[in-house]
Design a protein around this motif. Structure first.
Motif, PDB file in Angstrom:
ATOM      1  N   MET A   1       0.846  -1.171   0.000  1.00 42.50           N
ATOM      2  CA  MET A   1       0.000   0.000   0.000  1.00 42.50           C
ATOM      3  C   MET A   1       0.893   1.236   0.000  1.00 42.50           C
ATOM      4  SD  MET A   1      -2.680   1.305   2.941  1.00 42.50           S
ATOM      5  CE  MET A   1      -4.168   0.633   2.272  1.00 42.50           C
ATOM      6  N   ILE A   2       0.537   2.214  -0.793  1.00 38.25           N
ATOM      7  CA  ILE A   2       1.246   3.492  -0.824  1.00 38.25           C
ATOM      8  C   ILE A   2       0.275   4.564  -0.336  1.00 38.25           C
ATOM      9  CG2 ILE A   2       2.398   5.213  -2.259  1.00 38.25           C
ATOM     10  CD1 ILE A   2       3.234   2.892  -4.110  1.00 38.25           C
ATOM     11  N   ILE A   3       0.707   5.314   0.694  1.00 38.83           N
ATOM     12  CA  ILE A   3      -0.136   6.339   1.288  1.00 38.83           C
ATOM     13  C   ILE A   3       0.568   7.691   1.128  1.00 38.83           C
ATOM     14  CG2 ILE A   3      -1.419   7.045   3.326  1.00 38.83           C
ATOM     15  CD1 ILE A   3      -0.877   4.204   4.463  1.00 38.83           C
ATOM     16  N   PRO A   4       0.005   8.608   0.332  1.00 38.79           N
ATOM     17  CA  PRO A   4       0.629   9.921   0.162  1.00 38.79           C
ATOM     18  C   PRO A   4       0.399  10.819   1.372  1.00 38.79           C
ATOM     19  CG  PRO A   4      -1.371   9.784  -1.140  1.00 38.79           C
ATOM     20  CD  PRO A   4      -1.181   8.437  -0.497  1.00 38.79           C
ATOM     21  N   PHE A   5       1.299  11.794   1.555  1.00 40.82           N
ATOM     22  CA  PHE A   5       1.136  12.796   2.605  1.00 40.82           C
ATOM     23  C   PHE A   5       1.787  14.093   2.140  1.00 40.82           C
ATOM     24  CE2 PHE A   5       5.255  10.922   3.662  1.00 40.82           C
ATOM     25  CZ  PHE A   5       6.024  12.023   3.992  1.00 40.82           C
ATOM     26  N   SER A   6       1.462  15.177   2.839  1.00 40.16           N
ATOM     27  CA  SER A   6       2.129  16.450   2.569  1.00 40.16           C
ATOM     28  C   SER A   6       2.564  17.071   3.886  1.00 40.16           C
ATOM     29  CB  SER A   6       1.221  17.407   1.795  1.00 40.16           C
ATOM     30  OG  SER A   6       0.083  17.734   2.555  1.00 40.16           O
ATOM     31  N   ARG A   7       3.721  17.675   3.844  1.00 40.67           N
ATOM     32  CA  ARG A   7       4.259  18.422   4.990  1.00 40.67           C
ATOM     33  C   ARG A   7       4.743  19.751   4.446  1.00 40.67           C
ATOM     34  NH1 ARG A   7       9.709  17.225   8.458  1.00 40.67           N
ATOM     35  NH2 ARG A   7       9.926  19.374   9.145  1.00 40.67           N
ATOM     36  N   ASP A   8       4.128  20.815   4.891  1.00 37.38           N
ATOM     37  CA  ASP A   8       4.416  22.133   4.341  1.00 37.38           C
ATOM     38  C   ASP A   8       4.192  22.075   2.830  1.00 37.38           C
ATOM     39  OD1 ASP A   8       5.077  23.016   6.942  1.00 37.38           O
ATOM     40  OD2 ASP A   8       7.145  22.362   6.695  1.00 37.38           O
ATOM     41  N   ASP A   9       5.201  22.372   2.051  1.00 36.41           N
ATOM     42  CA  ASP A   9       5.047  22.350   0.597  1.00 36.41           C
ATOM     43  C   ASP A   9       5.627  21.081  -0.036  1.00 36.41           C
ATOM     44  OD1 ASP A   9       7.646  22.988   1.252  1.00 36.41           O
ATOM     45  OD2 ASP A   9       7.918  24.379  -0.415  1.00 36.41           O
ATOM     46  N   LEU A  10       5.960  20.093   0.771  1.00 36.26           N
ATOM     47  CA  LEU A  10       6.552  18.853   0.268  1.00 36.26           C
ATOM     48  C   LEU A  10       5.501  17.762   0.141  1.00 36.26           C
ATOM     49  CD1 LEU A  10       9.787  18.725   2.453  1.00 36.26           C
ATOM     50  CD2 LEU A  10       9.611  19.411   0.054  1.00 36.26           C
ATOM     51  N   GLN A  11       5.565  17.005  -0.934  1.00 35.96           N
ATOM     52  CA  GLN A  11       4.694  15.848  -1.137  1.00 35.96           C
ATOM     53  C   GLN A  11       5.530  14.598  -0.944  1.00 35.96           C
ATOM     54  OE1 GLN A  11       1.336  16.266  -1.671  1.00 35.96           O
ATOM     55  NE2 GLN A  11       1.896  18.400  -1.321  1.00 35.96           N
ATOM     56  N   GLY A  12       5.068  13.714  -0.076  1.00 34.28           N
ATOM     57  CA  GLY A  12       5.786  12.469   0.183  1.00 34.28           C
ATOM     58  C   GLY A  12       4.832  11.299   0.165  1.00 34.28           C
ATOM     59  N   ALA A  13       5.371  10.126   0.435  1.00 38.16           N
ATOM     60  CA  ALA A  13       4.548   8.919   0.479  1.00 38.16           C
ATOM     61  C   ALA A  13       5.193   7.905   1.416  1.00 38.16           C
ATOM     62  CB  ALA A  13       4.394   8.318  -0.911  1.00 38.16           C
ATOM     63  N   VAL A  14       4.337   7.082   1.980  1.00 44.10           N
ATOM     64  CA  VAL A  14       4.778   5.959   2.800  1.00 44.10           C
ATOM     65  C   VAL A  14       4.378   4.688   2.063  1.00 44.10           C
ATOM     66  CG1 VAL A  14       4.423   4.718   4.967  1.00 44.10           C
ATOM     67  CG2 VAL A  14       4.558   7.216   4.980  1.00 44.10           C
ATOM     68  N   THR A  15       5.317   3.793   1.870  1.00 48.53           N
ATOM     69  CA  THR A  15       5.046   2.498   1.252  1.00 48.53           C
ATOM     70  C   THR A  15       5.057   1.442   2.346  1.00 48.53           C
ATOM     71  OG1 THR A  15       6.083   3.188  -0.816  1.00 48.53           O
ATOM     72  CG2 THR A  15       5.802   0.819  -0.466  1.00 48.53           C
ATOM     73  N   VAL A  16       3.903   0.803   2.536  1.00 46.45           N
ATOM     74  CA  VAL A  16       3.736  -0.189   3.599  1.00 46.45           C
ATOM     75  C   VAL A  16       3.713  -1.578   2.978  1.00 46.45           C
ATOM     76  CG1 VAL A  16       2.295  -0.973   5.511  1.00 46.45           C
ATOM     77  CG2 VAL A  16       2.340   1.462   4.896  1.00 46.45           C
ATOM     78  N   THR A  17       4.535  -2.459   3.520  1.00 49.97           N
ATOM     79  CA  THR A  17       4.567  -3.854   3.102  1.00 49.97           C
ATOM     80  C   THR A  17       4.314  -4.729   4.326  1.00 49.97           C
ATOM     81  OG1 THR A  17       6.248  -3.315   1.447  1.00 49.97           O
ATOM     82  CG2 THR A  17       5.954  -5.646   1.977  1.00 49.97           C
ATOM     83  N   LEU A  18       3.323  -5.583   4.219  1.00 45.82           N
ATOM     84  CA  LEU A  18       3.026  -6.534   5.287  1.00 45.82           C
ATOM     85  C   LEU A  18       3.164  -7.921   4.688  1.00 45.82           C
ATOM     86  CD1 LEU A  18       2.064  -6.983   8.221  1.00 45.82           C
ATOM     87  CD2 LEU A  18      -0.264  -7.059   7.318  1.00 45.82           C
ATOM     88  N   GLU A  19       4.037  -8.722   5.273  1.00 52.82           N
ATOM     89  CA  GLU A  19       4.252 -10.069   4.756  1.00 52.82           C
ATOM     90  C   GLU A  19       4.392 -11.051   5.902  1.00 52.82           C
ATOM     91  OE1 GLU A  19       7.698  -9.726   2.257  1.00 52.82           O
ATOM     92  OE2 GLU A  19       8.732  -8.516   3.722  1.00 52.82           O
ATOM     93  N   ARG A  20       4.240 -12.300   5.574  1.00 53.36           N
ATOM     94  CA  ARG A  20       4.378 -13.372   6.553  1.00 53.36           C
ATOM     95  C   ARG A  20       5.857 -13.752   6.646  1.00 53.36           C
ATOM     96  NH1 ARG A  20       0.475 -16.399   8.572  1.00 53.36           N
ATOM     97  NH2 ARG A  20      -1.017 -15.717   7.003  1.00 53.36           N
ATOM     98  N   VAL A  21       6.347 -13.902   7.864  1.00 51.64           N
ATOM     99  CA  VAL A  21       7.742 -14.288   8.080  1.00 51.64           C
ATOM    100  C   VAL A  21       7.912 -15.751   7.697  1.00 51.64           C
ATOM    101  CG1 VAL A  21       9.546 -14.600   9.822  1.00 51.64           C
ATOM    102  CG2 VAL A  21       8.051 -12.595   9.919  1.00 51.64           C
ATOM    103  N   ASP A  22       8.802 -16.010   6.727  1.00 51.58           N
ATOM    104  CA  ASP A  22       9.090 -17.395   6.345  1.00 51.58           C
ATOM    105  C   ASP A  22      10.539 -17.775   6.627  1.00 51.58           C
ATOM    106  OD1 ASP A  22      10.390 -16.019   4.351  1.00 51.58           O
ATOM    107  OD2 ASP A  22       9.221 -16.845   2.704  1.00 51.58           O
ATOM    108  N   ASP A  23      11.348 -16.801   7.043  1.00 56.70           N
ATOM    109  CA  ASP A  23      12.730 -17.053   7.420  1.00 56.70           C
ATOM    110  C   ASP A  23      13.064 -16.140   8.606  1.00 56.70           C
ATOM    111  OD1 ASP A  23      15.434 -17.546   7.673  1.00 56.70           O
ATOM    112  OD2 ASP A  23      15.962 -16.874   5.640  1.00 56.70           O
ATOM    113  N   PRO A  24      12.677 -16.553   9.823  1.00 57.97           N
ATOM    114  CA  PRO A  24      12.888 -15.690  10.990  1.00 57.97           C
ATOM    115  C   PRO A  24      14.343 -15.235  11.170  1.00 57.97           C
ATOM    116  CG  PRO A  24      11.444 -17.498  11.572  1.00 57.97           C
ATOM    117  CD  PRO A  24      11.975 -17.794  10.192  1.00 57.97           C
ATOM    118  N   ALA A  25      15.300 -16.097  10.900  1.00 54.07           N
ATOM    119  CA  ALA A  25      16.710 -15.729  11.086  1.00 54.07           C
ATOM    120  C   ALA A  25      17.105 -14.568  10.182  1.00 54.07           C
ATOM    121  CB  ALA A  25      17.601 -16.934  10.829  1.00 54.07           C
ATOM    122  N   ALA A  26      16.512 -14.474   8.997  1.00 52.86           N
ATOM    123  CA  ALA A  26      16.858 -13.409   8.054  1.00 52.86           C
ATOM    124  C   ALA A  26      16.490 -12.027   8.582  1.00 52.86           C
ATOM    125  CB  ALA A  26      16.168 -13.651   6.711  1.00 52.86           C
ATOM    126  N   ILE A  27      15.516 -11.952   9.499  1.00 50.61           N
ATOM    127  CA  ILE A  27      15.123 -10.656  10.064  1.00 50.61           C
ATOM    128  C   ILE A  27      15.526 -10.536  11.539  1.00 50.61           C
ATOM    129  CG2 ILE A  27      13.245 -10.289   8.414  1.00 50.61           C
ATOM    130  CD1 ILE A  27      11.314 -11.095  10.748  1.00 50.61           C
TER     131      ILE A  27
END
Length: 184
Positions: free
Chosen positions: A1-27
């Motif tokens: 999911m990508i969620i746009p936002f603005s702060r003052d005159d700047l336009q930004g976005a947050v990219t959210v990734t939700l996934e299932r852990v399949d290799d706990p050691a890797a994280i």
């Protein structure tokens, strides 16, 4: 999911990734974290230096928290849970990363409200101004199956509902209402 936002005159976005852990050691997690969720929220904002300074405020409601799931609690990063800051992560375009898990798979409902915010550097008070928020989480059923909760955008109503608790939890900070027009 990508969620746009603005702060003052700047336009930004947050990219959210939700996934299932399949290799706990890797994280960096214990093998018991297999199958639990892993959430990453990356900030993309063209500001430089202090204009790219943001923080993540995260609250969690869980059936194994202090209120047995009736209310949200702060979810600080465990290395700094005794710090008097409401931010779990803070920095220049900071990434929120969370991979909650439990050693036992007892029935559980776990929901996070994660908010990207900023604190003006020229203010006399330590003020938190929300920019964007999202909800995510997981459930464990009686058969020990883990299901992920779909990522959903949050609104000013959601943030404003947390204001009494935030003010009590961090009395040295001022938490602003979500201003009209700051939502995309």
């Amino acid at each position: 999911m990508i969620i746009p936002f603005s702060r003052d005159d700047l336009q930004g976005a947050v990219t959210v990734t939700l996934e299932r852990v399949d290799d706990p050691a890797a994280i960096g997690k214990h093998p018991s974290a297999d199958g639990f969720p892993c959430c990453t929220a990356e900030v993309d904002c063209p500001g430089k230096g202090y204009r790219a300074l943001f923080g993540w405020v995260q609250l969690v409601r869980s059936t194994d928290n202090s209120s047995a799931g009736a209310a949200f609690d702060m979810d600080p990063f465990y290395l700094f849970e005794d710090a008097p800051s409401p931010y779990a992560f803070f920095g220049i375009n900071p990434t929120l990363f969370d991979a909650p898990s439990r050693a036992r798979r007892d029935p559980l409902a776990w929901t996070a409200h994660s908010y990207l915010a900023w604190t003006p550097m020229d203010d006399t008070e330590r003020r938190v101004l929300p920019l964007v928020g999202f909800s995510w989480g997981f459930n464990i059923d009686s058969a020990r199956r883990i299901t992920l909760q779909q990522v959903q955008s949050l609104t000013a109503v959601d943030w404003d509902a947390h204001l009494p608790y935030l003010g009590t939890s961090h009395p040295g900070w001022v938490f602003d209402k979500w201003q009209p027009g700051s939502e995309p």
